[in-house]
Design a protein around this motif. Structure first.
Motif, PDB file in Angstrom:
ATOM      1  N   ALA A  89       0.740  -1.114  -0.008  1.00  0.00           N
ATOM      2  CA  ALA A  89      -0.089  -0.077   0.225  1.00  0.00           C
ATOM      3  C   ALA A  89       0.818   1.400  -0.040  1.00  0.00           C
ATOM      4  O   ALA A  89       0.501   2.157  -0.633  1.00  0.00           O
ATOM      5  CB  ALA A  89      -0.978  -0.020   1.314  1.00  0.00           C
ATOM      6  N   CYS A  90       1.966   1.299   0.971  1.00  0.00           N
ATOM      7  CA  CYS A  90       2.731   2.469   0.969  1.00  0.00           C
ATOM      8  C   CYS A  90       3.424   2.660  -0.540  1.00  0.00           C
ATOM      9  O   CYS A  90       3.674   3.523  -0.892  1.00  0.00           O
ATOM     10  CB  CYS A  90       3.804   2.235   1.850  1.00  0.00           C
ATOM     11  SG  CYS A  90       3.106   2.561   3.561  1.00  0.00           S
ATOM     12  N   ARG A  91       3.885   1.332  -1.079  1.00  0.00           N
ATOM     13  CA  ARG A  91       4.529   1.634  -2.426  1.00  0.00           C
ATOM     14  C   ARG A  91       3.565   2.258  -3.464  1.00  0.00           C
ATOM     15  O   ARG A  91       4.070   3.112  -4.244  1.00  0.00           O
ATOM     16  CB  ARG A  91       4.912   0.190  -2.836  1.00  0.00           C
ATOM     17  CG  ARG A  91       6.164  -0.455  -2.123  1.00  0.00           C
ATOM     18  CD  ARG A  91       6.420  -1.774  -2.594  1.00  0.00           C
ATOM     19  NE  ARG A  91       7.263  -2.453  -1.361  1.00  0.00           N
ATOM     20  CZ  ARG A  91       8.135  -3.411  -1.549  1.00  0.00           C
ATOM     21  NH1 ARG A  91       8.318  -3.982  -2.863  1.00  0.00           N
ATOM     22  NH2 ARG A  91       8.485  -3.841  -0.463  1.00  0.00           N
ATOM     23  N   GLN A  92       2.511   1.918  -3.230  1.00  0.00           N
ATOM     24  CA  GLN A  92       1.356   2.482  -4.205  1.00  0.00           C
ATOM     25  C   GLN A  92       1.088   3.950  -4.015  1.00  0.00           C
ATOM     26  O   GLN A  92       1.344   4.690  -5.024  1.00  0.00           O
ATOM     27  CB  GLN A  92       0.178   1.585  -4.148  1.00  0.00           C
ATOM     28  CG  GLN A  92      -1.013   2.116  -5.104  1.00  0.00           C
ATOM     29  CD  GLN A  92      -0.639   1.825  -6.378  1.00  0.00           C
ATOM     30  OE1 GLN A  92      -0.038   0.836  -6.768  1.00  0.00           O
ATOM     31  NE2 GLN A  92      -1.092   2.684  -7.639  1.00  0.00           N
ATOM     32  N   LEU A 120      10.888  -1.140  -6.499  1.00  0.00           N
ATOM     33  CA  LEU A 120      10.201  -1.879  -5.550  1.00  0.00           C
ATOM     34  C   LEU A 120       8.707  -2.061  -6.062  1.00  0.00           C
ATOM     35  O   LEU A 120       7.695  -3.007  -5.717  1.00  0.00           O
ATOM     36  CB  LEU A 120      10.050  -0.939  -4.259  1.00  0.00           C
ATOM     37  CG  LEU A 120      11.460  -0.735  -3.671  1.00  0.00           C
ATOM     38  CD1 LEU A 120      11.384   0.555  -2.559  1.00  0.00           C
ATOM     39  CD2 LEU A 120      11.562  -2.095  -2.787  1.00  0.00           C
ATOM     40  N   LEU A 121       8.186  -1.455  -6.974  1.00  0.00           N
ATOM     41  CA  LEU A 121       7.002  -1.515  -7.525  1.00  0.00           C
ATOM     42  C   LEU A 121       7.179  -1.395  -9.138  1.00  0.00           C
ATOM     43  O   LEU A 121       6.853  -0.339  -9.684  1.00  0.00           O
ATOM     44  CB  LEU A 121       5.988  -0.352  -7.169  1.00  0.00           C
ATOM     45  CG  LEU A 121       4.565  -0.210  -7.669  1.00  0.00           C
ATOM     46  CD1 LEU A 121       3.881  -1.571  -6.798  1.00  0.00           C
ATOM     47  CD2 LEU A 121       3.602   0.847  -7.298  1.00  0.00           C
ATOM     48  N   ALA A 122       7.361  -2.383  -9.532  1.00  0.00           N
ATOM     49  CA  ALA A 122       7.547  -2.176 -11.067  1.00  0.00           C
ATOM     50  C   ALA A 122       6.326  -2.620 -11.792  1.00  0.00           C
ATOM     51  O   ALA A 122       5.118  -2.866 -11.451  1.00  0.00           O
ATOM     52  CB  ALA A 122       8.253  -3.681 -11.434  1.00  0.00           C
ATOM     53  N   HIS A 123       6.330  -1.771 -12.931  1.00  0.00           N
ATOM     54  CA  HIS A 123       5.071  -1.775 -13.756  1.00  0.00           C
ATOM     55  C   HIS A 123       3.744  -1.180 -12.899  1.00  0.00           C
ATOM     56  O   HIS A 123       2.727  -1.516 -12.965  1.00  0.00           O
ATOM     57  CB  HIS A 123       4.788  -3.002 -14.556  1.00  0.00           C
ATOM     58  CG  HIS A 123       5.974  -3.630 -15.165  1.00  0.00           C
ATOM     59  ND1 HIS A 123       6.457  -3.155 -16.312  1.00  0.00           N
ATOM     60  CD2 HIS A 123       6.555  -4.778 -14.781  1.00  0.00           C
ATOM     61  CE1 HIS A 123       7.349  -3.824 -16.838  1.00  0.00           C
ATOM     62  NE2 HIS A 123       7.745  -4.842 -16.009  1.00  0.00           N
ATOM     63  N   GLY A 124       4.163  -0.012 -11.967  1.00  0.00           N
ATOM     64  CA  GLY A 124       3.102   0.266 -11.315  1.00  0.00           C
ATOM     65  C   GLY A 124       2.118   1.073 -11.909  1.00  0.00           C
ATOM     66  O   GLY A 124       2.131   1.632 -13.084  1.00  0.00           O
ATOM     67  N   PHE A 125       0.855   0.884 -11.376  1.00  0.00           N
ATOM     68  CA  PHE A 125      -0.424   1.855 -11.737  1.00  0.00           C
ATOM     69  C   PHE A 125      -0.216   3.260 -11.139  1.00  0.00           C
ATOM     70  O   PHE A 125      -0.275   3.264 -10.028  1.00  0.00           O
ATOM     71  CB  PHE A 125      -1.485   0.830 -11.280  1.00  0.00           C
ATOM     72  CG  PHE A 125      -2.873   1.506 -12.073  1.00  0.00           C
ATOM     73  CD1 PHE A 125      -3.173   1.196 -13.374  1.00  0.00           C
ATOM     74  CD2 PHE A 125      -3.705   2.325 -11.188  1.00  0.00           C
ATOM     75  CE1 PHE A 125      -4.403   1.548 -13.665  1.00  0.00           C
ATOM     76  CE2 PHE A 125      -4.684   2.818 -11.688  1.00  0.00           C
ATOM     77  CZ  PHE A 125      -5.125   2.663 -12.979  1.00  0.00           C
TER      78      PHE A 125
END
Ligand code: THU
Length: 131
Positions: A89-92, A120-125
């Motif tokens: 959740a924090c990465r997002q 840390l958040l590959a291919h993030g939305f």
């Protein structure tokens, strides 16, 4: 500010952590381009799901003070043997405002590793998908 100084600010926030249930204190320090630093700690609740993580405390403090597009680095500190990896959740939430953020992730004693949020958040939305 040096990396060490930012990590030390995150470590100092461990003292303010309210974590009577998990007994897992976390501190964070979010640095903006102009040098402003917003700190945070985890704040738990008897209704467990109402807890907020240290990183999101720092982000919410920053955004509510008018900072949202100038985050450059965050330091995250725990008191655990392993590095205090940020939760999903924090990465997002970090990705929303600063996909190119640099993350300094510390463990007990203050040793840290440095990783880009994009790793840390590959291919993030993110907002680009919607705006
Ligand atoms: N926690 C954080 O503050 N940040 C994270 O990224 C991971 C988890 C907190 C939430 C909770 O208070 C405690 O650590 C145990 O999950």
């Amino acid at each position: 500010m040096t990396e060490r100084e930012l990590v030390d600010k995150a470590v100092a926030m461990l003292a303010y952590s309210y974590a009577p249930y998990s007994k897992f204190p976390v501190g964070a320090a979010l640095e903006c381009a102009g040098g402003a630093v917003f700190t945070g700690c985890n704040v738990e609740n008897a209704a467990y799901g109402s807890a907020i993580c240290a990183e999101r405390t720092a982000v919410v403090k920053a955004v509510s003070e008018g900072h949202r597009d100038d985050f450059v680095r965050i330091a995250i500190a725990g008191n655990s043997e392993d590095y205090c990896w940020p939760c999903g959740a924090c990465r997002q939430v970090l990705f929303e405002f600063a996909p190119d953020l640099e993350c300094l992730i510390a463990k007990k004693g203050g040793d840290y590793v440095k990783l880009p949020l994009r790793e840390l958040l590959a291919h993030g939305f993110g907002p680009k998908a919607l705006l």
